[in-house]
Motif scaffolding. Structure first.
Motif, PDB file in Angstrom:
ATOM      1  N   UNK A  48     -10.889 -41.130  58.608  1.00  0.00           N
ATOM      2  CA  UNK A  48     -11.091 -40.096  59.486  1.00  0.00           C
ATOM      3  C   UNK A  48     -10.290 -39.184  59.474  1.00  0.00           C
ATOM      4  N   UNK A  49     -10.232 -38.842  60.469  1.00  0.00           N
ATOM      5  CA  UNK A  49      -9.851 -37.069  60.997  1.00  0.00           C
ATOM      6  C   UNK A  49      -8.435 -36.485  60.862  1.00  0.00           C
ATOM      7  N   UNK A  82      -7.540 -28.816  54.884  1.00  0.00           N
ATOM      8  CA  UNK A  82      -7.434 -30.704  55.757  1.00  0.00           C
ATOM      9  C   UNK A  82      -7.242 -30.241  57.220  1.00  0.00           C
ATOM     10  N   UNK A  83      -6.402 -29.689  57.224  1.00  0.00           N
ATOM     11  CA  UNK A  83      -4.837 -29.723  58.089  1.00  0.00           C
ATOM     12  C   UNK A  83      -3.506 -30.712  57.823  1.00  0.00           C
ATOM     13  N   UNK A 132     -13.732 -44.443  49.096  1.00  0.00           N
ATOM     14  CA  UNK A 132     -14.135 -43.416  49.951  1.00  0.00           C
ATOM     15  C   UNK A 132     -12.608 -42.423  49.035  1.00  0.00           C
ATOM     16  N   UNK A 133     -13.121 -42.453  47.906  1.00  0.00           N
ATOM     17  CA  UNK A 133     -12.517 -41.095  46.906  1.00  0.00           C
ATOM     18  C   UNK A 133     -13.706 -40.331  45.803  1.00  0.00           C
ATOM     19  N   UNK A 304       1.497 -49.080  51.917  1.00  0.00           N
ATOM     20  CA  UNK A 304       0.736 -50.605  53.199  1.00  0.00           C
ATOM     21  C   UNK A 304       1.495 -49.668  54.079  1.00  0.00           C
ATOM     22  N   UNK A 305       2.088 -49.200  54.855  1.00  0.00           N
ATOM     23  CA  UNK A 305       2.879 -48.915  56.041  1.00  0.00           C
ATOM     24  C   UNK A 305       3.071 -46.871  56.128  1.00  0.00           C
ATOM     25  N   UNK A 306       1.168 -46.442  55.651  1.00  0.00           N
ATOM     26  CA  UNK A 306       1.344 -45.461  55.748  1.00  0.00           C
ATOM     27  C   UNK A 306       1.309 -44.953  57.333  1.00  0.00           C
ATOM     28  N   UNK A 307       1.873 -44.106  57.565  1.00  0.00           N
ATOM     29  CA  UNK A 307       1.557 -43.379  58.920  1.00  0.00           C
ATOM     30  C   UNK A 307       0.678 -42.627  58.738  1.00  0.00           C
ATOM     31  N   UNK A 308       0.162 -42.051  58.328  1.00  0.00           N
ATOM     32  CA  UNK A 308      -0.715 -41.171  57.876  1.00  0.00           C
ATOM     33  C   UNK A 308      -1.681 -41.581  56.288  1.00  0.00           C
ATOM     34  N   UNK A 309      -2.903 -42.295  56.869  1.00  0.00           N
ATOM     35  CA  UNK A 309      -3.697 -42.934  55.716  1.00  0.00           C
ATOM     36  C   UNK A 309      -4.472 -42.572  55.444  1.00  0.00           C
ATOM     37  N   UNK A 310      -5.372 -41.595  56.669  1.00  0.00           N
ATOM     38  CA  UNK A 310      -6.277 -40.483  56.669  1.00  0.00           C
ATOM     39  C   UNK A 310      -5.868 -39.284  55.433  1.00  0.00           C
ATOM     40  N   UNK A 311      -4.949 -39.120  55.577  1.00  0.00           N
ATOM     41  CA  UNK A 311      -4.472 -37.957  54.925  1.00  0.00           C
ATOM     42  C   UNK A 311      -3.863 -38.122  54.063  1.00  0.00           C
TER      43      UNK A 311
END
Length: 399
Positions: A48-49, A82-83, A132-133, A304-311
């Protein structure tokens, strides 16, 4: 060009992995060596974003934003596109990377093969949805779904680059030119005191590889899977070699200087070190010996605990893109993982120098893989020595 200075101190006792839970079958749970289960962790279904931030653990030289050298920057464009603001923590050892990933404060990590299985079986990283990559399709096939970056067909990261641990010698001193690792293990070597070796427990695999090729009665099938007898043979060989060693190296700049001064004339090296030494007028050559060699391939993995998985996913796609991957490969001193990167390097001979497109060359390389008690060669009738045992033995070998 820069290269990491991996140290010899790695975690002891962190490889008691048999207790890592996980459902049997289904989803992304898989089985590894000896039937070990991996924790069931879902991979990302869609990107996502971006969340505005990505927290990265990396080796020095992997995440350059122009602050080291204004001409070396593959971060700024990513942030603009990407921001996602890149926050980097440079780690000095694989042990440090594992410890930092356990905190849950970081999204992605550039893990070497002596850390990746620890992260996978410890439940610290998630399987990666490579669909997704977009740039994953252009990664050399020889780096995909390997023992150090996948389990049971499930990818746990995207390959970053690779290199072999070579044999380097001074051409004005070492004659005839060596062709085998026997040159650094010969107890009667005329170069006693001027032989050097890599300072890490993972170097035990170099001895095991040599024995695998020269002592078939030991029945070593994988230099990272050693039972009691095989492990003793490898550590005995290294204890004997210790009498020949002038110094062990982990800082590549010190090895360059040692070969320039003649304090070292023979020993293990990386291609980037050979290049730098030759550029400084040291009379050196580096070869892939007849037995083959150990080597390394780093993998970008997501927490597995990524707080910013999209980035995190956006970063993994970016860092293996042709342009960025070419930039890292040249600055760091390695073969890129993206086959399209070879057309993007400033030095048009870079990929040839580092054998990037030569799979026959890398077929002779045994990439660093975390030794486990559950033998990574698939044996179930014996227990292999895990990395805690390797670390303890290395301390003893060096005295």
């Amino acid at each position: 060009m820069r290269h990491r200075a991996l140290t010899a101190v790695l975690a002891a006792g962190v490889l008691a992995l048999a207790g890592c839970g996980g459902d049997d079958g289904g989803g992304d749970s898989g089985s590894g060596p000896g039937g070990m289960s991996v924790p069931k962790i879902d991979k990302l279904a869609a990107v996502g974003a971006g969340e505005g931030t990505v927290n990265v653990i990396a080796w020095a030289g992997y995440v350059e934003d122009g602050s080291t050298d204004p001409k070396v920057d593959w971060v700024s464009d990513f942030e603009k596109e990407t921001g996602c603001q890149v926050n980097t923590k440079v780690a000095g050892t694989s042990d440090e990377m594992v410890a930092l990933m356990k905190t849950g404060e970081y999204d992605v990590v550039s893990a070497s093969g002596d850390a990746s299985l620890r992260l996978i079986y410890g439940g610290d990283v998630a399987p990666v949805n490579t669909d997704l990559i977009a740039n994953y399709q252009d990664v050399f096939e020889g780096l995909k779904n390997k023992q150090w970056n996948s389990v049971d067909g499930a990818a746990y990261g995207v390959p970053h680059g690779r290199g072999a641990n070579l044999l380097m010698y001074r051409t004005d001193t070492v004659k005839p030119a060596p062709t085998s690792w026997s040159a650094v293990f010969d107890p009667n070597s005329p170069y006693k005191g001027k032989i050097t070796a890599y300072d890490s427990p993972i170097y035990i695999a170099d001895a095991a590889l040599y024995l695998m090729k020269t002592k078939p009665d030991l029945d070593i099938k994988n230099p990272y899977a050693l039972d009691d007898t095989q492990f003793k043979a490898a550590t005995d060989l290294l204890t004997e070699q210790n009498e020949l060693i002038g110094e062990y190296w982990s800082d590549y700049t010190k090895e360059v200087q040692a070969f320039k001064s003649g304090d070292s004339v023979l020993g293990t090296t990386w291609q980037v070190i050979a290049n730098l030494a030759a550029a400084d007028k040291a009379p050196v050559e580096a070869i892939l010996p007849t037995e083959g060699a150990t080597g390394w391939s780093d993998t970008w993995m997501i927490s597995s605990k990524a707080k910013h998985p999209n980035c995190g996913y956006l970063w993994m796609n970016h860092i293996i893109s042709p342009k960025a991957n070419a930039g890292v490969a040249e600055w760091f001193g390695e073969a890129p993982s993206n086959k399209l990167s070879c057309a993007q390097t400033a030095d048009k001979e870079h990929c040839q120098t580092f054998h990037a497109e030569d799979e026959a060359y890398f077929d002779q390389v045994w990439y660093w893989t975390t030794p486990l008690a559950q033998c990574v060669d698939g044996r179930t009738d014996v227990t292999c020595k895990d990395y805690a045992a390797w670390t303890q033995a290395w301390t003893t070998i060096k005295g």
